[in-house]
Design an enzyme around this catalytic site. Structure first.
Site, PDB file in Angstrom:
ATOM      1  N   GLY A  45      52.695  -1.677  33.540  1.00 35.95           N
ATOM      2  CA  GLY A  45      53.984  -2.338  33.662  1.00 35.95           C
ATOM      3  C   GLY A  45      54.347  -3.233  32.497  1.00 35.95           C
ATOM      4  N   HIS A  46      53.455  -3.423  31.554  1.00 34.80           N
ATOM      5  CA  HIS A  46      53.731  -4.296  30.408  1.00 34.80           C
ATOM      6  C   HIS A  46      54.157  -3.420  29.233  1.00 34.80           C
ATOM      7  CE1 HIS A  46      52.847  -7.545  27.395  1.00 34.80           C
ATOM      8  NE2 HIS A  46      53.439  -8.239  28.355  1.00 34.80           N
ATOM      9  N   PHE A  47      55.458  -3.197  29.139  1.00 30.74           N
ATOM     10  CA  PHE A  47      56.057  -2.292  28.167  1.00 30.74           C
ATOM     11  C   PHE A  47      55.527  -0.869  28.368  1.00 30.74           C
ATOM     12  CE2 PHE A  47      55.860  -6.514  26.140  1.00 30.74           C
ATOM     13  CZ  PHE A  47      57.214  -6.787  26.083  1.00 30.74           C
ATOM     14  N   VAL A  52      51.230  -2.989  25.499  1.00 29.35           N
ATOM     15  CA  VAL A  52      50.670  -4.077  24.703  1.00 29.35           C
ATOM     16  C   VAL A  52      49.909  -4.991  25.656  1.00 29.35           C
ATOM     17  CG1 VAL A  52      51.236  -6.058  23.232  1.00 29.35           C
ATOM     18  CG2 VAL A  52      52.600  -3.976  23.080  1.00 29.35           C
TER      19      VAL A  52
END
Length: 147
Positions: A45-47, A52
């Site tokens: 879910g982080h980009f 990243v």
């Protein structure tokens, strides 16, 4: 205390253990490594199209190696069990981020002691990527509290 014994005393477990190995340790310095697995949940879910490693995870890795592991080493002659009768709390951090860390990146964390008294430890900590570039750095302090 061996490097492996030091890692085994950490009060963390997978998936929240961000230490693969301790490679150097003394009363004033510690160095360790960690590789961020590409299947870590936070990458989903982080980009999502450009994963990243979140900054808070980088800070946690720096704290686990640069502060908690160093504190365990300094307290090696005392009978403190972080897994059962003590807690660790960060009391200060002053971090700067310079480069991203991607899935499968191997980082090295180095820490230099500023002071250690009354179970409070303060250290200058930096994280380097495989090329030796500083990814992030800061001054961190934390306290060990026996329950």
């Amino acid at each position: 205390m061996t490097y492996q014994e030091l890692v085994e005393k950490l009060p963390y477990s997978k998936p929240f253990l961000f230490v693969d190995a301790i490679t150097e340790v003394s009363d004033n310095h510690i160095k360790g490594i960690y590789t961020f697995p590409e299947d870590s949940d936070f990458y989903k879910g982080h980009f999502p199209n450009y994963p990243v490693t979140p900054g808070v995870i980088l800070l946690e890795c720096m704290m686990q190696i640069g502060l908690v592991s160093l504190g365990i080493y300094k307290l090696r002659d005392q009978n403190i069990d972080l897994n059962n009768n003590a807690t660790v709390a960060m009391t200060e951090n002053n971090a700067q981020f310079f480069k991203p860390v991607f899935p499968n990146d191997k980082v090295t964390v180095e820490s230099e002691l500023e002071y250690f008294r009354f179970h409070k430890l303060k250290a200058k900590v930096k994280m380097l990527n495989a090329a030796g570039d500083v990814v992030c750095s800061g001054v961190f302090s934390g306290i060990l509290k026996s329950n």
